[in-house]
Design a protein around this motif. Sequence first.
Motif, short mmCIF file in Angstrom:
data_model
loop_
_atom_site.label_atom_id
_atom_site.label_comp_id
_atom_site.label_asym_id
_atom_site.label_seq_id
_atom_site.Cartn_x
_atom_site.Cartn_y
_atom_site.Cartn_z
N GLY A 219 0.82 -1.22 0.00
CA GLY A 219 0.00 0.00 0.00
C GLY A 219 0.84 1.26 0.00
N GLU A 220 0.28 2.34 0.51
CA GLU A 220 0.98 3.64 0.53
C GLU A 220 2.27 3.52 1.32
OE1 GLU A 220 0.17 8.29 1.85
OE2 GLU A 220 -1.47 6.83 1.91
N THR A 221 3.36 4.02 0.74
CA THR A 221 4.69 3.85 1.31
C THR A 221 5.42 5.18 1.35
OG1 THR A 221 4.77 1.62 0.34
CG2 THR A 221 6.85 2.57 1.03
N ARG A 222 6.07 5.44 2.49
CA ARG A 222 6.76 6.73 2.66
C ARG A 222 7.92 6.89 1.69
NH1 ARG A 222 6.04 10.03 6.58
NH2 ARG A 222 8.25 10.55 6.79
N ALA A 223 8.56 5.80 1.34
CA ALA A 223 9.68 5.85 0.39
C ALA A 223 9.91 4.46 -0.16
CB ALA A 223 10.95 6.37 1.05
N SER A 224 10.43 4.37 -1.38
CA SER A 224 10.72 3.08 -2.01
C SER A 224 11.92 3.23 -2.92
CB SER A 224 9.51 2.59 -2.80
OG SER A 224 9.87 1.51 -3.64
N GLY A 225 12.92 2.39 -2.70
CA GLY A 225 14.13 2.48 -3.50
C GLY A 225 13.94 2.00 -4.93
N SER A 226 13.27 0.85 -5.12
CA SER A 226 13.06 0.38 -6.48
C SER A 226 12.12 1.31 -7.24
CB SER A 226 12.53 -1.06 -6.49
OG SER A 226 11.27 -1.15 -5.88
N SER A 227 11.14 1.89 -6.53
CA SER A 227 10.25 2.86 -7.17
C SER A 227 11.01 4.10 -7.60
CB SER A 227 9.11 3.25 -6.22
OG SER A 227 8.22 2.18 -6.02
N ALA A 228 11.93 4.58 -6.76
CA ALA A 228 12.75 5.74 -7.13
C ALA A 228 13.54 5.44 -8.40
CB ALA A 228 13.69 6.10 -5.98
N CYS A 229 14.05 4.22 -8.51
CA CYS A 229 14.80 3.84 -9.71
C CYS A 229 13.90 3.85 -10.94
CB CYS A 229 15.41 2.46 -9.53
SG CYS A 229 16.77 2.40 -8.35
N ALA A 230 12.69 3.30 -10.80
CA ALA A 230 11.76 3.26 -11.93
C ALA A 230 11.36 4.66 -12.36
CB ALA A 230 10.52 2.45 -11.54
N ILE A 231 11.10 5.53 -11.40
CA ILE A 231 10.72 6.92 -11.70
C ILE A 231 11.84 7.62 -12.45
CG2 ILE A 231 10.29 9.17 -10.63
CD1 ILE A 231 8.92 7.53 -8.31
N ALA A 232 13.07 7.50 -11.94
CA ALA A 232 14.20 8.18 -12.59
C ALA A 232 14.41 7.66 -14.00
CB ALA A 232 15.46 7.97 -11.75
N ALA A 233 14.33 6.35 -14.19
CA ALA A 233 14.54 5.78 -15.52
C ALA A 233 13.46 6.27 -16.49
CB ALA A 233 14.53 4.25 -15.44
N ALA A 234 12.20 6.25 -16.06
CA ALA A 234 11.11 6.70 -16.94
C ALA A 234 11.24 8.18 -17.27
CB ALA A 234 9.77 6.41 -16.27
N ALA A 235 11.65 8.98 -16.30
CA ALA A 235 11.79 10.42 -16.52
C ALA A 235 12.92 10.73 -17.50
CB ALA A 235 12.02 11.13 -15.19
N VAL A 236 14.04 10.02 -17.37
CA VAL A 236 15.15 10.22 -18.31
C VAL A 236 14.73 9.79 -19.71
CG1 VAL A 236 17.46 9.40 -18.93
CG2 VAL A 236 16.97 10.05 -16.57
N ARG A 237 14.06 8.66 -19.81
CA ARG A 237 13.65 8.13 -21.11
C ARG A 237 12.72 9.09 -21.83
NH1 ARG A 237 9.11 4.55 -22.34
NH2 ARG A 237 9.44 3.56 -24.38
N ARG A 238 11.80 9.73 -21.09
CA ARG A 238 10.83 10.63 -21.71
C ARG A 238 11.34 12.06 -21.81
NH1 ARG A 238 5.89 11.75 -20.64
NH2 ARG A 238 5.29 11.35 -22.80
N GLY A 239 12.58 12.31 -21.39
CA GLY A 239 13.14 13.65 -21.47
C GLY A 239 12.54 14.62 -20.48
N MET A 240 12.00 14.12 -19.37
CA MET A 240 11.36 14.99 -18.39
C MET A 240 12.35 15.54 -17.38
SD MET A 240 7.71 13.06 -17.96
CE MET A 240 6.79 14.60 -17.82
N VAL A 241 13.57 14.99 -17.37
CA VAL A 241 14.70 15.57 -16.66
C VAL A 241 15.87 15.58 -17.64
CG1 VAL A 241 14.00 14.93 -14.32
CG2 VAL A 241 15.31 13.31 -15.69
#
Length: 291
Positions: A219-241
């Motif tokens: 459920g709702e989680t204060r922080a997640s390491g694998s999620s942070a990795c997925a977010i960063a990868a998706a953002a780089v791929r889409r040019g959002m960072v």
Amino acid sequence: MTDFFKGHGLGNDYIALEMEGLGLELTPLAVRLICDRHTGVGSDGILARVPSDAADFGLRIFNPDGSEAEKSGNGLRIFAAYLLEGGYAALNTPFTVQTPGGIVRMEILAQSPDGVLSVEAEMGTATFRSADVGLGGPDRETDNEPLELDSGDVVHVNTVSIGNPHCVIFQDELDVESLRRRAPQISTHPQFARGVNVQFAVPVEPDGIDAWVWERGAGETRASGSSACAIAAAAVRRGMVSERQVEVRMPGGTLHVHVRDDWSLVLRGPVESVYRGTFSDGMRRRLEMLG
């Protein structure tokens, strides 16, 4: 005898223990009891050290609902703290951990005077194929693909696998009440054969992203390491960072992710030991009855 170790990474807490020395079977019901915050120890999951022929250490990761996870960035960092405190690992000495989602190379980089560790983990290589996260339909790379929910809402998803499945949704803002309503619908959506971890993300700087996470099985989680990795990868791929060194800021705090050119991911963040404990005789009997 110490039965378990408890630690947390940015408020995401796990119990770590030795599977062979526990003397109990970790059935789904036993896991739920241990993780229960009212009648058990209380945690976001259990990290069970097991033998490995392929790495220095083996690890099984249990969600608080009793299911098993393939990989956990926060869990792995907490496991590193457990290994250091137990004398199995040392500062500035790399080691490997075999998880169901692949082998992870890790290193404890530093320890502050108050005991906070900085731990780095090579989390594997991101893929964006729909089949890798169990999304229905022909195998494809998702890119802001529409997904209709039971409520009639439509979200635009970006699937990422790093050995476990993620669904990243970029937003203009984080409306937590709306996220709490939609996240469980996405996580258990019938299009995802194995369920999926859900991340809502708002890029705010060339190297910074604000995020909110709903984990499959937790459920709702204060922080997640694998999620942070997925977010960063998706953002780089889409040019959002525009940077490949990305800060992912979640309610519990900030994790740092390096998205390499080959889409391999390096996660770095803090972790703290909380305590070691033993199960009472009564608790052991209750756990044995659930075996």
